[in-house]
Structure formats: structure tokens, C-alpha cells
Scaffold this active site. Sequence first.
Site, PDB file in Angstrom:
ATOM      1  N   LYS A  23       0.843  -1.208   0.000  1.00  0.00           N
ATOM      2  CA  LYS A  23       0.000   0.000   0.000  1.00  0.00           C
ATOM      3  C   LYS A  23       0.869   1.246   0.000  1.00  0.00           C
ATOM      4  O   LYS A  23       0.647   2.176  -0.760  1.00  0.00           O
ATOM      5  CB  LYS A  23      -0.902   0.005   1.247  1.00  0.00           C
ATOM      6  CG  LYS A  23      -1.591   1.342   1.471  1.00  0.00           C
ATOM      7  CD  LYS A  23      -2.275   1.450   2.837  1.00  0.00           C
ATOM      8  CE  LYS A  23      -1.372   1.695   3.993  1.00  0.00           C
ATOM      9  NZ  LYS A  23      -1.327   3.064   4.532  1.00  0.00           N
ATOM     10  N   ARG A  93      -4.312  11.052   4.679  1.00  0.00           N
ATOM     11  CA  ARG A  93      -3.215  11.973   4.822  1.00  0.00           C
ATOM     12  C   ARG A  93      -2.177  11.805   3.714  1.00  0.00           C
ATOM     13  O   ARG A  93      -1.531  12.757   3.297  1.00  0.00           O
ATOM     14  CB  ARG A  93      -2.588  11.735   6.187  1.00  0.00           C
ATOM     15  CG  ARG A  93      -1.880  12.936   6.671  1.00  0.00           C
ATOM     16  CD  ARG A  93      -1.085  12.628   7.908  1.00  0.00           C
ATOM     17  NE  ARG A  93      -0.015  13.591   7.985  1.00  0.00           N
ATOM     18  CZ  ARG A  93       1.076  13.511   7.278  1.00  0.00           C
ATOM     19  NH1 ARG A  93       1.278  12.486   6.462  1.00  0.00           N
ATOM     20  NH2 ARG A  93       2.000  14.452   7.371  1.00  0.00           N
ATOM     21  N   ARG A 122       0.564  15.220  12.831  1.00  0.00           N
ATOM     22  CA  ARG A 122       1.338  14.808  11.659  1.00  0.00           C
ATOM     23  C   ARG A 122       1.561  15.994  10.725  1.00  0.00           C
ATOM     24  O   ARG A 122       0.879  16.170   9.728  1.00  0.00           O
ATOM     25  CB  ARG A 122       0.653  13.636  10.955  1.00  0.00           C
ATOM     26  CG  ARG A 122       0.590  12.429  11.860  1.00  0.00           C
ATOM     27  CD  ARG A 122      -0.002  11.234  11.178  1.00  0.00           C
ATOM     28  NE  ARG A 122       0.840  10.723  10.125  1.00  0.00           N
ATOM     29  CZ  ARG A 122       0.463   9.761   9.297  1.00  0.00           C
ATOM     30  NH1 ARG A 122      -0.716   9.234   9.404  1.00  0.00           N
ATOM     31  NH2 ARG A 122       1.271   9.345   8.354  1.00  0.00           N
ATOM     32  N   PRO A 123       2.536  16.810  11.036  1.00  0.00           N
ATOM     33  CA  PRO A 123       2.768  18.022  10.259  1.00  0.00           C
ATOM     34  C   PRO A 123       3.402  17.715   8.895  1.00  0.00           C
ATOM     35  O   PRO A 123       3.869  16.601   8.663  1.00  0.00           O
ATOM     36  CB  PRO A 123       3.762  18.793  11.126  1.00  0.00           C
ATOM     37  CG  PRO A 123       4.501  17.752  11.896  1.00  0.00           C
ATOM     38  CD  PRO A 123       3.540  16.613  12.095  1.00  0.00           C
ATOM     39  N   ASP A 125       5.610  20.212   7.691  1.00  0.00           N
ATOM     40  CA  ASP A 125       6.591  21.304   7.613  1.00  0.00           C
ATOM     41  C   ASP A 125       7.856  20.925   6.834  1.00  0.00           C
ATOM     42  O   ASP A 125       8.413  21.740   6.100  1.00  0.00           O
ATOM     43  CB  ASP A 125       6.956  21.779   9.033  1.00  0.00           C
ATOM     44  CG  ASP A 125       7.487  20.642   9.900  1.00  0.00           C
ATOM     45  OD1 ASP A 125       6.841  19.586   9.937  1.00  0.00           O
ATOM     46  OD2 ASP A 125       8.551  20.804  10.518  1.00  0.00           O
ATOM     47  N   LEU A 126       8.306  19.668   6.976  1.00  0.00           N
ATOM     48  CA  LEU A 126       9.539  19.278   6.277  1.00  0.00           C
ATOM     49  C   LEU A 126       9.315  19.241   4.760  1.00  0.00           C
ATOM     50  O   LEU A 126      10.181  19.659   3.985  1.00  0.00           O
ATOM     51  CB  LEU A 126      10.033  17.918   6.775  1.00  0.00           C
ATOM     52  CG  LEU A 126      10.460  17.860   8.247  1.00  0.00           C
ATOM     53  CD1 LEU A 126      10.653  16.413   8.704  1.00  0.00           C
ATOM     54  CD2 LEU A 126      11.752  18.652   8.470  1.00  0.00           C
ATOM     55  N   ILE A 332       8.726   7.375  16.633  1.00  0.00           N
ATOM     56  CA  ILE A 332       8.325   8.083  15.407  1.00  0.00           C
ATOM     57  C   ILE A 332       7.001   8.827  15.621  1.00  0.00           C
ATOM     58  O   ILE A 332       6.877  10.001  15.309  1.00  0.00           O
ATOM     59  CB  ILE A 332       8.176   7.097  14.215  1.00  0.00           C
ATOM     60  CG1 ILE A 332       9.353   6.133  14.161  1.00  0.00           C
ATOM     61  CG2 ILE A 332       7.937   7.857  12.910  1.00  0.00           C
ATOM     62  CD1 ILE A 332      10.495   6.464  13.296  1.00  0.00           C
TER      63      ILE A 332
HETATM   64  C1  EPZ Z   1       4.678   6.981   6.140  1.00  0.00           C
HETATM   65  O1  EPZ Z   1       3.982   8.115   6.622  1.00  0.00           O
HETATM   66  C2  EPZ Z   1       3.697   5.844   6.090  1.00  0.00           C
HETATM   67  N1  EPZ Z   1       2.600   6.196   5.206  1.00  0.00           N
HETATM   68  C3  EPZ Z   1       3.188   5.527   7.495  1.00  0.00           C
HETATM   69  O2  EPZ Z   1       2.379   4.379   7.416  1.00  0.00           O
HETATM   70  C4  EPZ Z   1       4.389   5.213   8.405  1.00  0.00           C
HETATM   71  O3  EPZ Z   1       3.930   5.011   9.723  1.00  0.00           O
HETATM   72  C5  EPZ Z   1       5.384   6.363   8.360  1.00  0.00           C
HETATM   73  O4  EPZ Z   1       5.771   6.643   6.984  1.00  0.00           O
HETATM   74  C6  EPZ Z   1       6.652   6.086   9.141  1.00  0.00           C
HETATM   75  O5  EPZ Z   1       7.293   4.961   8.633  1.00  0.00           O
HETATM   76  C7  EPZ Z   1       2.706   6.041   3.897  1.00  0.00           C
HETATM   77  O6  EPZ Z   1       3.723   5.627   3.382  1.00  0.00           O
HETATM   78  C8  EPZ Z   1       1.527   6.347   3.069  1.00  0.00           C
HETATM   79  P1  EPZ Z   1       6.814  10.430   8.060  1.00  0.00           P
HETATM   80  P2  EPZ Z   1       4.621   9.566   6.538  1.00  0.00           P
HETATM   81  O7  EPZ Z   1       6.682  11.716   7.334  1.00  0.00           O
HETATM   82  O8  EPZ Z   1       5.547   9.634   5.389  1.00  0.00           O
HETATM   83  C9  EPZ Z   1       7.363  13.729  11.456  1.00  0.00           C
HETATM   84  C10 EPZ Z   1       0.446   3.062   7.851  1.00  0.00           C
HETATM   85  O9  EPZ Z   1      -0.107   2.600   8.888  1.00  0.00           O
HETATM   86  N2  EPZ Z   1       7.212  14.722  10.381  1.00  0.00           N
HETATM   87  O10 EPZ Z   1       7.954   9.541   7.721  1.00  0.00           O
HETATM   88  O11 EPZ Z   1       3.520  10.533   6.592  1.00  0.00           O
HETATM   89  C11 EPZ Z   1       6.110  12.925  11.697  1.00  0.00           C
HETATM   90  O12 EPZ Z   1       5.213  13.601  12.525  1.00  0.00           O
HETATM   91  C12 EPZ Z   1       0.983   4.469   7.819  1.00  0.00           C
HETATM   92  O13 EPZ Z   1       0.528   2.418   6.796  1.00  0.00           O
HETATM   93  C13 EPZ Z   1       7.434  16.052  10.653  1.00  0.00           C
HETATM   94  O14 EPZ Z   1       7.753  16.438  11.790  1.00  0.00           O
HETATM   95  O15 EPZ Z   1       5.452   9.610   7.890  1.00  0.00           O
HETATM   96  C14 EPZ Z   1       6.677  11.681  12.324  1.00  0.00           C
HETATM   97  O16 EPZ Z   1       6.979  11.920  13.679  1.00  0.00           O
HETATM   98  C15 EPZ Z   1       0.634   5.278   9.006  1.00  0.00           C
HETATM   99  N3  EPZ Z   1       7.301  16.962   9.651  1.00  0.00           N
HETATM  100  C16 EPZ Z   1       7.992  11.461  11.571  1.00  0.00           C
HETATM  101  O17 EPZ Z   1       8.301  12.771  11.038  1.00  0.00           O
HETATM  102  C17 EPZ Z   1       6.974  16.598   8.375  1.00  0.00           C
HETATM  103  O18 EPZ Z   1       6.892  17.465   7.501  1.00  0.00           O
HETATM  104  C18 EPZ Z   1       7.940  10.466  10.433  1.00  0.00           C
HETATM  105  O19 EPZ Z   1       6.790  10.702   9.613  1.00  0.00           O
HETATM  106  C19 EPZ Z   1       6.760  15.232   8.105  1.00  0.00           C
HETATM  107  C20 EPZ Z   1       6.882  14.322   9.130  1.00  0.00           C
END
Ligand code: EPZ
Length: 423
Positions: A23, A93, A122-123, A125-126, A332
Site C-alpha cells: 500500500k 493523509r 502529523r505536520p 513542515d519538512l 516516530i
Molecule cells: C509513512 O507516513 C507511512 N505512510 C506511514 O504508514 C508510516 O507510519 C510512516 O511513513 C513512518 O514509517 C505512507 O507511506 C503512506 P513520516 P509519513 O513523514 O511519510 C514527522 C500506515 O499505517 N514529520 O515519515 O507521513 C512525523 O510527525 C501508515 O501504513 C514532521 O515532523 O510519515 C513523524 O513523527 C501510518 N514533519 C515522523 O516525522 C513533516 O513534515 C515520520 O513521519 C513530516 C513528518
Amino acid sequence: MMEKLLIEGGAPLAGSVGISGSKNSSLPILAATLLTDEPCVIRRVPDVSDTHYMLGILRAMGAAVDRASGTVTVQAATLTSSEAPYDLVRKMRASVCVLGPLIARLRKATVSLPGGCVIGDRPIDLHLRGFEKLGAGIRVEGGNVIVEAPELTGREVNLRGKHGSTVLGTDNIMMAATLAEGTTIIDGAAAEPEVVDLAEFLIKMGAKIEGAGTPRIVIHGVKKLGGADHTVIADRIEAGTFLVIGALAGRREGIVLKRTRPDHLECVIGVLRRCGHEIEISGDEMRVRPGTTSRGSNIETESYPGFPTDMQAQMAALFCLTPGISVITETIFPQRFMYAAELNRMGADIRLEGSTAVVQGVERLSGAPVMASDLRASAALVLAALRAEGKTEINRVYHIDRGYEMLDEKLMNLGARIERCQA
Ligand code: EPZ
């Protein structure tokens, strides 16, 4: 229509199960089809509601989409909109990953700002910082983020945040950079297999990308991308979930998982083996057998290749029925423990201390009505229900349907007693 699952626990499971396409690879890869006006064919796309939402978004942007079982054909000959519609974004999201392709192709994108969700804040910002680095201007207006980039120029972009890197953020910047002028270097890039899968698809489309799968990705911008044919990788989280199912509820002969990528699951396999369970790997197949004596473990979620956050809820269900104390630390998404209260209603003993869950193994769980809160939390409830005494009623099953393809059918084929009915 709201549905629920009724699970009668205690049936020992055996047999084999085919693992679906990923997915979390499919979503950004489908978004990436917007980068070209030529047709793209994506295979092994799982039939789950999240991929349906994504196809809905692509259609809303003007793409022609055709889906025949697992094979999806997308052609975005002309894009008629640069706006991701609120009602679809609100539901998922991951729709933020259309930002990168839209900016690359139209130099403008509007997407509604994702709010908090049940797994926490879940921001994005990055993502936005990355687009800004490449030359985009960003405004927030009426709940939408509007990103405009009359010119996209390759630069050094650091995507390291306080919880590590960002998977979809890396995807977004990588996609935008494919059509930027010059070279982009992403530092602190996510190294998840899904990022590598997306990079491989982009390379087939004509992108010039090096280093995907490492924390430093280099993208040399090209003028145009073309159509490509790609098969998405096996879903490592679905496979990991079935490994835990085998350890928790398998018969002695175990469960065989087919069409997997064991190399993407080394950490999860290591933890299960340390807990005393047996996993044999043969090519793309894995057989999991429950250990005759098992023990708990301490795990801490990390970005790849560490223990995945998307697997900790399922491990918690296993630890509930494993003697001794196990400790899960979530680094995370520190609030991702919505399942604990529900598992405790089934007789589990989970104590939360900040971003840590302390699980004391119990002799038995008992069936109860419980509520699914997010995709992986729901999986944990299903796992616990498979071993609980009596019937468990899991409400809000749509969370499971977002990301597990035919979970009830696959479990029934292994011998589980499950019924789906109207809530
Ligand atoms: C992906 O989400 C996955 N979703 C998530 O799977 C997974 O839990 C996550 O990666 C971590 O492995 C998809 O691939 C569709 P991140 P993503 O940006 O990319 C923080 C599932 O159950 N962050 O890697 O949105 C964030 O809050 C889902 O299948 C910022 O601070 O996750 C988190 O603490 C749920 N600023 C960390 O980084 C930002 O701009 C990692 O999030 C972006 C993220």
C-alpha cells in the site's frame, strides 16, 4: 455502511497466505504517474480503500484511470486541476504526495492542510521546507496550503526532523526534483524500501536518481518524463503482520507466507526469533512457527532498517500473551498507543508511560466489543481476537480496509472463524 468483524478466538491457524503489493509503495507511485502525459501501468496495486482514494484524487486532477484487478493504468494527458479536493485529502493523509508531481508539472499545487490524526500530530513542515528550498513560495489560505514555483531549481535539501526523516516528504521532494533545473541533493532522506520502489519507478520514467535507500539521494533534473510499467514491491507490513499471526496463533506446522521480500523484514524477523519463534526463509517464501517456549522483548521503533512503527501495535498483541514483561518505545509517532486501552478491555495488561508501553504478559485474553482507531491498531485487535477466548466484536472495520487487502478472507483460509456484518 459501517461494518464490524466478529471473531471467534482459539482456532489454530495453518496453511499458506499470499502477500499483497505494498500500500505504502502504491500511493506515491500512483501519484508519480501525474509527472508524465504518457500512460503508466502499475501492477500489484492492493485493492484497499487508500488506493481507491488515491485513484479518486488522480481522476479529480483530470487523469484517465483504469483499474483491472491489481493492474492500474493511468494517463494524465492534461491536468485539469492543481487542487487536491478537501473531502479526499481529509480521508487520507497520504494524499499530500500529489504535491510533488503537481508542482513539478504545473508549478502550482493546492492541498488542504492535514490536521492531526488519531496517531498524533502529523505536520508537513519538512515537505514545505523542501519545496521552499527548490524555489517555491508557500501560503496558507482557507485551510489550504498553496505552493507556487514558477521556477524549480536543484539545491541541497535537508529533510531531517526531530523524529528522524520523513518518508512521504522524501518522496515529494524527489518527485519535484526530477523535473527541476539542475541537481538536488536530499540529505537526511528516508531509506524505506517504499522510497526505493518509487525511485525505481521514476528511473523507468526517465528520471536521473542516485542513492535511493541511503540518507543521501541525488537527483539530476530532466526536461520530461515518459510512461513506464512497474510492479510494486510486496507489502512488508502485511507480511510482518502475518509473521506475528503465525507466532501468536499458528499451529505447530506454522503458516507459509508467499511472494514476500524477507530482506525488507530483517529487524522484525530478528525480534520474533529472539522471542523464540521459528522463521524459515526460502526465496520469497517464509514459514513461521510458534515457539514452544517464548519470551518477550524490548523494542524501539526506528526508521528503516530499524523496527517499523507500523509493526509495533501487532507486536504488542503478541507480547500480551507472552510470559514476562516487554517494553515498546515509540520514537516516530509517540502517541501511537490507541490500541492499549482496547487490548486492556480484553484482559491485557498494558501500562503507558509517555511514549512507552509496558506490556505484562497474561495467561489469557477474553473476547469483548472493541473499537478500531487506526489501521495498525485495528490489526492488533484482530490479532488479539484470534487468540482470545470467546467472541470479539471489532467496530469501525473501515480502518482495516484502508490498508489490508482481504484480511478476513486470508485469515479464514488459514482456519480463522471470522464473520463480517453490518454494525
Ligand atoms: C509513512 O507516513 C507511512 N505512510 C506511514 O504508514 C508510516 O507510519 C510512516 O511513513 C513512518 O514509517 C505512507 O507511506 C503512506 P513520516 P509519513 O513523514 O511519510 C514527522 C500506515 O499505517 N514529520 O515519515 O507521513 C512525523 O510527525 C501508515 O501504513 C514532521 O515532523 O510519515 C513523524 O513523527 C501510518 N514533519 C515522523 O516525522 C513533516 O513534515 C515520520 O513521519 C513530516 C513528518
